[in-house]
Design a protein around this motif. Structure first.
Motif, PDB file in Angstrom:
ATOM      1  N   LEU A 136      41.008 -65.100  -6.383  1.00  0.00           N
ATOM      2  CA  LEU A 136      40.638 -63.866  -4.134  1.00  0.00           C
ATOM      3  C   LEU A 136      39.233 -64.878  -4.176  1.00  0.00           C
ATOM      4  CD1 LEU A 136      40.659 -60.079  -6.489  1.00  0.00           C
ATOM      5  CD2 LEU A 136      42.395 -61.728  -4.535  1.00  0.00           C
ATOM      6  N   LEU A 137      38.377 -65.323  -4.976  1.00  0.00           N
ATOM      7  CA  LEU A 137      38.111 -65.974  -4.153  1.00  0.00           C
ATOM      8  C   LEU A 137      38.619 -67.545  -3.096  1.00  0.00           C
ATOM      9  CD1 LEU A 137      35.002 -66.048  -7.355  1.00  0.00           C
ATOM     10  CD2 LEU A 137      34.599 -65.340  -4.554  1.00  0.00           C
ATOM     11  N   PHE A 138      39.850 -68.235  -4.269  1.00  0.00           N
ATOM     12  CA  PHE A 138      39.830 -69.056  -3.633  1.00  0.00           C
ATOM     13  C   PHE A 138      40.174 -68.885  -1.793  1.00  0.00           C
ATOM     14  CE2 PHE A 138      43.476 -72.176  -3.432  1.00  0.00           C
ATOM     15  CZ  PHE A 138      43.242 -73.210  -3.838  1.00  0.00           C
ATOM     16  N   TYR A 139      41.872 -68.000  -1.794  1.00  0.00           N
ATOM     17  CA  TYR A 139      42.231 -67.436  -1.099  1.00  0.00           C
ATOM     18  C   TYR A 139      41.242 -67.152  -0.338  1.00  0.00           C
ATOM     19  CZ  TYR A 139      45.858 -67.721  -3.852  1.00  0.00           C
ATOM     20  OH  TYR A 139      47.186 -67.983  -4.869  1.00  0.00           O
ATOM     21  N   ASP A 140      39.964 -66.900  -0.477  1.00  0.00           N
ATOM     22  CA  ASP A 140      38.935 -66.276   0.749  1.00  0.00           C
ATOM     23  C   ASP A 140      39.303 -65.563   1.537  1.00  0.00           C
ATOM     24  OD1 ASP A 140      36.728 -66.726   1.885  1.00  0.00           O
ATOM     25  OD2 ASP A 140      36.793 -68.488   3.226  1.00  0.00           O
ATOM     26  N   GLU A 141      39.950 -64.203   1.154  1.00  0.00           N
ATOM     27  CA  GLU A 141      40.379 -63.218   2.466  1.00  0.00           C
ATOM     28  C   GLU A 141      40.229 -62.185   2.272  1.00  0.00           C
ATOM     29  OE1 GLU A 141      44.733 -63.085   1.065  1.00  0.00           O
ATOM     30  OE2 GLU A 141      45.412 -64.569   2.160  1.00  0.00           O
ATOM     31  N   LEU A 142      38.815 -61.756   0.750  1.00  0.00           N
ATOM     32  CA  LEU A 142      38.120 -61.021   0.815  1.00  0.00           C
ATOM     33  C   LEU A 142      36.925 -60.886  -0.075  1.00  0.00           C
ATOM     34  CD1 LEU A 142      40.765 -58.684  -2.266  1.00  0.00           C
ATOM     35  CD2 LEU A 142      40.494 -58.867   0.702  1.00  0.00           C
ATOM     36  N   SER A 143      36.248 -59.985   1.124  1.00  0.00           N
ATOM     37  CA  SER A 143      34.467 -60.034  -0.027  1.00  0.00           C
ATOM     38  C   SER A 143      34.380 -59.776  -1.413  1.00  0.00           C
ATOM     39  CB  SER A 143      33.853 -58.926   0.710  1.00  0.00           C
ATOM     40  OG  SER A 143      34.116 -58.157   1.089  1.00  0.00           O
ATOM     41  N   LEU A 144      33.000 -60.766  -1.624  1.00  0.00           N
ATOM     42  CA  LEU A 144      33.043 -59.742  -2.829  1.00  0.00           C
ATOM     43  C   LEU A 144      32.972 -59.170  -3.543  1.00  0.00           C
ATOM     44  CD1 LEU A 144      32.198 -62.023  -5.534  1.00  0.00           C
ATOM     45  CD2 LEU A 144      30.298 -61.614  -5.086  1.00  0.00           C
ATOM     46  N   SER A 145      32.476 -57.472  -2.619  1.00  0.00           N
ATOM     47  CA  SER A 145      32.485 -56.625  -2.881  1.00  0.00           C
ATOM     48  C   SER A 145      33.711 -55.599  -2.735  1.00  0.00           C
ATOM     49  CB  SER A 145      31.366 -56.171  -1.392  1.00  0.00           C
ATOM     50  OG  SER A 145      31.670 -54.514  -1.459  1.00  0.00           O
ATOM     51  N   GLN A 146      34.764 -56.642  -1.674  1.00  0.00           N
ATOM     52  CA  GLN A 146      36.047 -55.557  -2.309  1.00  0.00           C
ATOM     53  C   GLN A 146      36.695 -56.569  -3.257  1.00  0.00           C
ATOM     54  OE1 GLN A 146      36.679 -57.936   2.019  1.00  0.00           O
ATOM     55  NE2 GLN A 146      37.100 -55.287   2.745  1.00  0.00           N
ATOM     56  N   ILE A 147      36.473 -57.909  -3.893  1.00  0.00           N
ATOM     57  CA  ILE A 147      36.922 -58.208  -4.949  1.00  0.00           C
ATOM     58  C   ILE A 147      36.231 -57.089  -6.359  1.00  0.00           C
ATOM     59  CG2 ILE A 147      36.615 -60.473  -6.242  1.00  0.00           C
ATOM     60  CD1 ILE A 147      36.356 -61.911  -3.901  1.00  0.00           C
ATOM     61  N   ALA A 148      35.552 -56.904  -6.004  1.00  0.00           N
ATOM     62  CA  ALA A 148      34.378 -56.219  -6.796  1.00  0.00           C
ATOM     63  C   ALA A 148      35.442 -54.899  -7.719  1.00  0.00           C
ATOM     64  CB  ALA A 148      33.455 -55.873  -6.828  1.00  0.00           C
ATOM     65  N   SER A 149      35.901 -54.192  -6.114  1.00  0.00           N
ATOM     66  CA  SER A 149      36.342 -52.708  -5.790  1.00  0.00           C
ATOM     67  C   SER A 149      37.587 -53.280  -6.542  1.00  0.00           C
ATOM     68  CB  SER A 149      36.078 -52.346  -4.549  1.00  0.00           C
ATOM     69  OG  SER A 149      36.768 -50.950  -4.541  1.00  0.00           O
ATOM     70  N   LYS A 150      38.644 -53.973  -6.662  1.00  0.00           N
ATOM     71  CA  LYS A 150      39.615 -54.306  -6.596  1.00  0.00           C
ATOM     72  C   LYS A 150      40.386 -54.573  -7.718  1.00  0.00           C
ATOM     73  CE  LYS A 150      44.016 -57.386  -5.522  1.00  0.00           C
ATOM     74  NZ  LYS A 150      44.286 -56.840  -4.704  1.00  0.00           N
ATOM     75  N   MET A 151      39.041 -55.612  -8.564  1.00  0.00           N
ATOM     76  CA  MET A 151      39.070 -55.753  -9.844  1.00  0.00           C
ATOM     77  C   MET A 151      38.667 -54.938 -10.687  1.00  0.00           C
ATOM     78  SD  MET A 151      40.760 -58.434  -9.974  1.00  0.00           S
ATOM     79  CE  MET A 151      40.777 -58.262 -11.542  1.00  0.00           C
ATOM     80  N   GLN A 152      37.638 -53.452 -10.690  1.00  0.00           N
ATOM     81  CA  GLN A 152      37.324 -52.290 -10.873  1.00  0.00           C
ATOM     82  C   GLN A 152      36.277 -52.705 -12.124  1.00  0.00           C
ATOM     83  OE1 GLN A 152      40.596 -49.980 -13.332  1.00  0.00           O
ATOM     84  NE2 GLN A 152      42.196 -50.787 -11.823  1.00  0.00           N
ATOM     85  N   TYR A 153      35.219 -53.099 -11.580  1.00  0.00           N
ATOM     86  CA  TYR A 153      34.041 -53.266 -11.719  1.00  0.00           C
ATOM     87  C   TYR A 153      32.591 -52.634 -11.033  1.00  0.00           C
ATOM     88  CZ  TYR A 153      34.793 -57.372 -14.009  1.00  0.00           C
ATOM     89  OH  TYR A 153      35.245 -58.832 -14.659  1.00  0.00           O
ATOM     90  N   SER A 154      31.788 -51.799 -11.077  1.00  0.00           N
ATOM     91  CA  SER A 154      31.374 -50.677 -11.137  1.00  0.00           C
ATOM     92  C   SER A 154      30.380 -51.672  -9.826  1.00  0.00           C
ATOM     93  CB  SER A 154      30.016 -50.360 -12.358  1.00  0.00           C
ATOM     94  OG  SER A 154      29.130 -51.522 -12.596  1.00  0.00           O
ATOM     95  N   ASP A 155      29.893 -52.691  -9.233  1.00  0.00           N
ATOM     96  CA  ASP A 155      29.320 -53.325  -9.067  1.00  0.00           C
ATOM     97  C   ASP A 155      29.795 -54.511  -8.713  1.00  0.00           C
ATOM     98  OD1 ASP A 155      26.704 -54.497 -10.302  1.00  0.00           O
ATOM     99  OD2 ASP A 155      25.726 -52.239 -10.009  1.00  0.00           O
ATOM    100  N   ILE A 156      29.172 -55.579  -7.355  1.00  0.00           N
ATOM    101  CA  ILE A 156      29.042 -56.782  -6.920  1.00  0.00           C
ATOM    102  C   ILE A 156      27.965 -57.278  -8.571  1.00  0.00           C
ATOM    103  CG2 ILE A 156      28.062 -59.015  -5.624  1.00  0.00           C
ATOM    104  CD1 ILE A 156      28.512 -56.789  -3.190  1.00  0.00           C
ATOM    105  N   ALA A 157      27.109 -57.047  -9.141  1.00  0.00           N
ATOM    106  CA  ALA A 157      26.159 -57.239  -9.475  1.00  0.00           C
ATOM    107  C   ALA A 157      26.766 -57.544 -11.521  1.00  0.00           C
ATOM    108  CB  ALA A 157      24.128 -56.564  -9.662  1.00  0.00           C
ATOM    109  N   HIS A 158      27.603 -56.190 -11.521  1.00  0.00           N
ATOM    110  CA  HIS A 158      27.686 -56.770 -13.014  1.00  0.00           C
ATOM    111  C   HIS A 158      28.962 -57.986 -12.474  1.00  0.00           C
ATOM    112  CE1 HIS A 158      31.417 -54.454 -16.143  1.00  0.00           C
ATOM    113  NE2 HIS A 158      30.798 -54.706 -16.212  1.00  0.00           N
ATOM    114  N   LEU A 159      30.093 -57.737 -11.648  1.00  0.00           N
ATOM    115  CA  LEU A 159      31.120 -58.553 -11.730  1.00  0.00           C
ATOM    116  C   LEU A 159      30.850 -59.639 -11.262  1.00  0.00           C
ATOM    117  CD1 LEU A 159      33.701 -59.876 -11.155  1.00  0.00           C
ATOM    118  CD2 LEU A 159      32.966 -59.463  -8.501  1.00  0.00           C
TER     119      LEU A 159
END
Length: 186
Positions: free
Chosen positions: A134-157
């Protein structure tokens, strides 16, 4: 009859295996990750030739129950992380236990003995590879990636990503060498 096949980790793998088995003259009923059901009752006379053909494509027939169970665990996790866009409403141990109709502790010990890592570490490795993608494709923000991958927040990811890769997600995203690992090599 059911055939259990190692390294079937994506939809493309399913298509390749189905095509090869049909070329081989087998009648396919269903194709799932790691498992193909065929109409034939037995393939003992053709088994060695079939094994050679699918090995050339990077697959392997599994005969023993232990190998099939470990491969099924891996395929369930891969499918969950890479193919399903649904939120897991139960924890991973319950999900695996329900699907395989086995005690999680038994599966966990079996998996660790065969693979040399825990189911949880394997799950995390798969999630981190998906995050890299997902980072490679650069289509989602880190916050969106964290949510999509079911992390509680960006810090956890970020903490888990750094623990696994040695880099923060931002450093990885900005690096010129965005090395990813093939799913079947995790």
């Amino acid at each position: 009859m059911k055939l259990y096949i190692k390294n079937m980790v994506c939809n493309r793998c399913k298509m390749v295996v189905k095509s090869e088995l049909e070329k081989f003259g087998l009648n396919i009923v269903t194709v799932d990750l790691g498992k193909v059901e065929i109409l034939e009752v037995s393939i003992e006379n053709q088994k060695q030739e079939l094994e050679k053909k699918i090995q050339l494509l990077g697959f392997e027939l599994l005969d023993d129950k232990t190998s099939r169970t470990v491969e099924r665990i891996k395929n369930l996790i891969i499918d969950l992380v890479h193919n399903q866009n649904t939120i897991l409403k139960i924890n991973l141990s319950q999900y695996l236990s329900q699907d395989l109709s086995q005690d999680y502790n038994t599966m966990s010990h079996l998996f660790s003995d065969v693979e040399g890592i825990t189911i949880e570490h394997y799950f995390i490795a798969q999630k981190i590879e998906k995050v890299k993608e997902l980072l490679f494709y650069d289509e989602l923000s880190l916050s969106q990636i964290a949510s999509k991958m079911q992390y509680s927040d960006i810090a956890h990811l970020s903490n888990q990503f750094k623990k696994v890769t040695g880099f923060t997600p931002t450093v990885f995203k900005n690096s010129k060498n965005k090395a990813r690992i093939q799913i079947e090599d995790l």
